[in-house]
Design a protein around this motif. Structure first.
Motif, PDB file in Angstrom:
ATOM      1  N   MET A   1       0.774  -1.212   0.022  1.00  0.00           N
ATOM      2  CA  MET A   1       0.011   0.018   0.060  1.00  0.00           C
ATOM      3  C   MET A   1       0.806   1.288   0.165  1.00  0.00           C
ATOM      4  N   ALA A   2       0.202   2.208  -0.530  1.00  0.00           N
ATOM      5  CA  ALA A   2       1.216   3.613  -0.636  1.00  0.00           C
ATOM      6  C   ALA A   2       0.824   4.232   0.652  1.00  0.00           C
ATOM      7  N   ILE A   3       1.988   5.147   1.043  1.00  0.00           N
ATOM      8  CA  ILE A   3       2.084   5.682   2.300  1.00  0.00           C
ATOM      9  C   ILE A   3       1.026   7.073   2.162  1.00  0.00           C
ATOM     10  N   ARG A   4      -0.168   7.185   2.858  1.00  0.00           N
ATOM     11  CA  ARG A   4      -0.670   8.237   2.844  1.00  0.00           C
ATOM     12  C   ARG A   4      -0.486   9.300   3.827  1.00  0.00           C
ATOM     13  N   ALA A   5       0.203   9.062   5.068  1.00  0.00           N
ATOM     14  CA  ALA A   5       0.412   9.821   6.263  1.00  0.00           C
ATOM     15  C   ALA A   5       1.644   9.600   6.951  1.00  0.00           C
ATOM     16  N   VAL A   6       1.955  10.764   7.565  1.00  0.00           N
ATOM     17  CA  VAL A   6       3.369  10.753   8.400  1.00  0.00           C
ATOM     18  C   VAL A   6       3.070  10.966   9.837  1.00  0.00           C
ATOM     19  N   LEU A   7       3.395   9.989  10.614  1.00  0.00           N
ATOM     20  CA  LEU A   7       3.304  10.469  12.047  1.00  0.00           C
ATOM     21  C   LEU A   7       4.555  10.752  12.426  1.00  0.00           C
ATOM     22  N   TRP A   8       4.707  11.845  13.270  1.00  0.00           N
ATOM     23  CA  TRP A   8       6.037  12.303  13.752  1.00  0.00           C
ATOM     24  C   TRP A   8       6.174  12.276  15.233  1.00  0.00           C
ATOM     25  N   ALA A 116       3.438  18.750   2.385  1.00  0.00           N
ATOM     26  CA  ALA A 116       1.909  19.010   2.707  1.00  0.00           C
ATOM     27  C   ALA A 116       0.791  18.650   1.630  1.00  0.00           C
ATOM     28  N   ALA A 117       1.100  18.626   0.236  1.00  0.00           N
ATOM     29  CA  ALA A 117       0.314  18.340  -0.461  1.00  0.00           C
ATOM     30  C   ALA A 117      -0.172  16.809  -0.860  1.00  0.00           C
ATOM     31  N   ASP A 118       0.818  15.978  -0.401  1.00  0.00           N
ATOM     32  CA  ASP A 118       0.509  14.537  -0.734  1.00  0.00           C
ATOM     33  C   ASP A 118       0.361  13.495   0.403  1.00  0.00           C
ATOM     34  N   TYR A 119       0.870  14.278   1.747  1.00  0.00           N
ATOM     35  CA  TYR A 119       0.416  13.417   2.848  1.00  0.00           C
ATOM     36  C   TYR A 119      -0.178  14.102   4.021  1.00  0.00           C
ATOM     37  N   ARG A 120      -0.859  13.265   4.807  1.00  0.00           N
ATOM     38  CA  ARG A 120      -1.557  14.027   6.037  1.00  0.00           C
ATOM     39  C   ARG A 120      -0.612  13.756   7.051  1.00  0.00           C
ATOM     40  N   HIS A 121      -0.643  14.518   8.178  1.00  0.00           N
ATOM     41  CA  HIS A 121       0.294  14.444   9.294  1.00  0.00           C
ATOM     42  C   HIS A 121      -0.333  14.715  10.661  1.00  0.00           C
ATOM     43  N   ALA A 122       0.377  13.825  11.606  1.00  0.00           N
ATOM     44  CA  ALA A 122      -0.064  13.928  13.008  1.00  0.00           C
ATOM     45  C   ALA A 122       1.159  13.336  13.751  1.00  0.00           C
ATOM     46  N   ALA A 176      -0.456   0.156   7.686  1.00  0.00           N
ATOM     47  CA  ALA A 176       0.550  -0.136   6.591  1.00  0.00           C
ATOM     48  C   ALA A 176       0.421   1.050   5.611  1.00  0.00           C
ATOM     49  N   GLU A 177      -0.482   2.104   5.771  1.00  0.00           N
ATOM     50  CA  GLU A 177      -0.447   3.447   5.160  1.00  0.00           C
ATOM     51  C   GLU A 177       0.193   4.738   5.721  1.00  0.00           C
ATOM     52  N   VAL A 178       0.910   4.465   6.748  1.00  0.00           N
ATOM     53  CA  VAL A 178       1.430   5.340   7.710  1.00  0.00           C
ATOM     54  C   VAL A 178       2.758   5.133   7.831  1.00  0.00           C
ATOM     55  N   ALA A 179       3.450   6.135   7.705  1.00  0.00           N
ATOM     56  CA  ALA A 179       5.233   6.169   8.201  1.00  0.00           C
ATOM     57  C   ALA A 179       5.430   7.009   9.666  1.00  0.00           C
ATOM     58  N   TYR A 180       6.260   6.313  10.366  1.00  0.00           N
ATOM     59  CA  TYR A 180       6.506   7.116  11.410  1.00  0.00           C
ATOM     60  C   TYR A 180       8.010   7.537  11.592  1.00  0.00           C
ATOM     61  N   VAL A 181       8.308   8.781  11.856  1.00  0.00           N
ATOM     62  CA  VAL A 181       9.484   9.307  11.836  1.00  0.00           C
ATOM     63  C   VAL A 181       9.862   9.757  13.199  1.00  0.00           C
ATOM     64  N   LEU A 225      12.169   8.820   0.389  1.00  0.00           N
ATOM     65  CA  LEU A 225      12.020   7.567   0.971  1.00  0.00           C
ATOM     66  C   LEU A 225      10.780   7.359   0.761  1.00  0.00           C
ATOM     67  N   LEU A 226       9.768   8.140   1.091  1.00  0.00           N
ATOM     68  CA  LEU A 226       8.507   7.987   1.273  1.00  0.00           C
ATOM     69  C   LEU A 226       8.058   7.578  -0.179  1.00  0.00           C
ATOM     70  N   ARG A 227       8.444   8.028  -1.100  1.00  0.00           N
ATOM     71  CA  ARG A 227       8.035   7.919  -2.539  1.00  0.00           C
ATOM     72  C   ARG A 227       8.522   6.442  -2.769  1.00  0.00           C
ATOM     73  N   GLY A 228       9.652   5.836  -2.373  1.00  0.00           N
ATOM     74  CA  GLY A 228      10.203   4.852  -2.665  1.00  0.00           C
ATOM     75  C   GLY A 228      10.277   3.926  -1.596  1.00  0.00           C
ATOM     76  N   ASP A 229       9.283   3.701  -0.769  1.00  0.00           N
ATOM     77  CA  ASP A 229       9.087   2.832   0.529  1.00  0.00           C
ATOM     78  C   ASP A 229       9.944   1.774   0.467  1.00  0.00           C
ATOM     79  N   THR A 230      10.658   1.613   1.217  1.00  0.00           N
ATOM     80  CA  THR A 230      11.712   0.592   1.336  1.00  0.00           C
ATOM     81  C   THR A 230      11.483  -0.814   2.260  1.00  0.00           C
ATOM     82  N   ARG A 231      10.182  -0.797   2.655  1.00  0.00           N
ATOM     83  CA  ARG A 231      10.059  -1.970   3.755  1.00  0.00           C
ATOM     84  C   ARG A 231       9.982  -3.098   3.011  1.00  0.00           C
TER      85      ARG A 231
END
Length: 239
Positions: A1-8, A116-122, A176-181, A225-231
């Motif tokens: 699945m594509a990443i749609r949001a970033v958790l910080w 900002a335009a491509d991902y939601r953030h929390a 699966a659609e969320v990244a955590y940084v 990295l988000l565009r080329g999800d490496t996991r």
């Protein structure tokens, strides 16, 4: 699945906590006349760092409250049996110096703008909402995040999967659609990965040594990295 949001994560990820803490404590040591108790200022700062880490771990494990870990940090640092009011007053004086030194890392706002335009953030932080929501407002970035979740309020801390899942639920997205940084390889990146997210280790010091984790050394590397999800085995180009 594509990443749609970033958790910080916040501290030492988008906000330079270590620098603010050291600057604030230097001024506090001067004002409290505590420098003479140590061979040098660096020794005092290291003692404060160790006290902070020890009692923060107790808080993260649910052994003490947010307020109690602050009081116990003061008692450990001073080696004194202060009552709660005395410990709170001492910490408040330190806090004034610490907050005067607050700054975002220079790469924070530019990368939030780029994403900002491509991902939601929390935000998901092992702190308290009262503390972190105010910090984000003072730093001028609270409106960048849909939600701010903190361990003291949700009752579970990173790296527990339940903490990451609570943040995903707040976004209404599967893990699966969320990244955590975050800046901690185990608490942040590994914990997120084990919870089903894309866990990204922000290794600002360039220490390396964790090839199993997607790693960046600056936030400017995050968009690629988000565009080329490496996991799932895509080439890892960030160290």
């Amino acid at each position: 699945m594509a990443i749609r949001a970033v958790l910080w994560d916040i501290d030492d990820t988008i906000f330079d906590y270590a620098r603010a803490d050291r600057a604030g404590m230097r001024r506090h040591l001067r004002d409290e006349g505590l420098g003479a108790a140590y061979a040098c200022v660096e020794e005092a700062l290291e003692h404060w760092r160790e006290a902070t880490l020890a009692h923060w771990q107790r808080f993260s494990a649910g052994e003490v409250t947010w307020e109690q870990q602050r009081r116990d940090r003061v008692r450990t640092f001073l080696g004194a049996s202060l009552d709660d009011d005395e410990a709170d007053a001492w910490f408040a004086r330190y806090l004034a110096h610490y907050e005067a030194a607050w700054e975002l890392f220079p790469d924070t706002v530019p990368v939030l703008d780029l994403l900002a335009a491509d991902y939601r953030h929390a935000v998901l932080s092992n702190s308290s909402l009262l503390n972190q929501d105010r910090k984000l407002r003072v730093l001028g970035v609270r409106d960048r995040f849909e939600a701010v979740l903190c361990a003291a309020d949700i009752g579970v801390s990173k790296p527990e999967a339940a903490a990451f899942h609570a943040a995903c639920d707040a976004l209404g997205l599967p893990p699966a659609e969320v990244a955590y940084v975050g800046d901690q390889p185990d608490i942040d990146a590994r914990g997120a990965a084990e919870a089903g997210l894309l866990g990204v280790w922000l290794d600002r010091s360039g220490s390396g040594g964790r090839p199993e984790l997607p790693r960046i050394t600056g936030l400017d590397q995050l968009p690629a990295l988000l565009r080329g999800d490496t996991r799932f085995g895509a080439p890892q180009t960030f160290g």
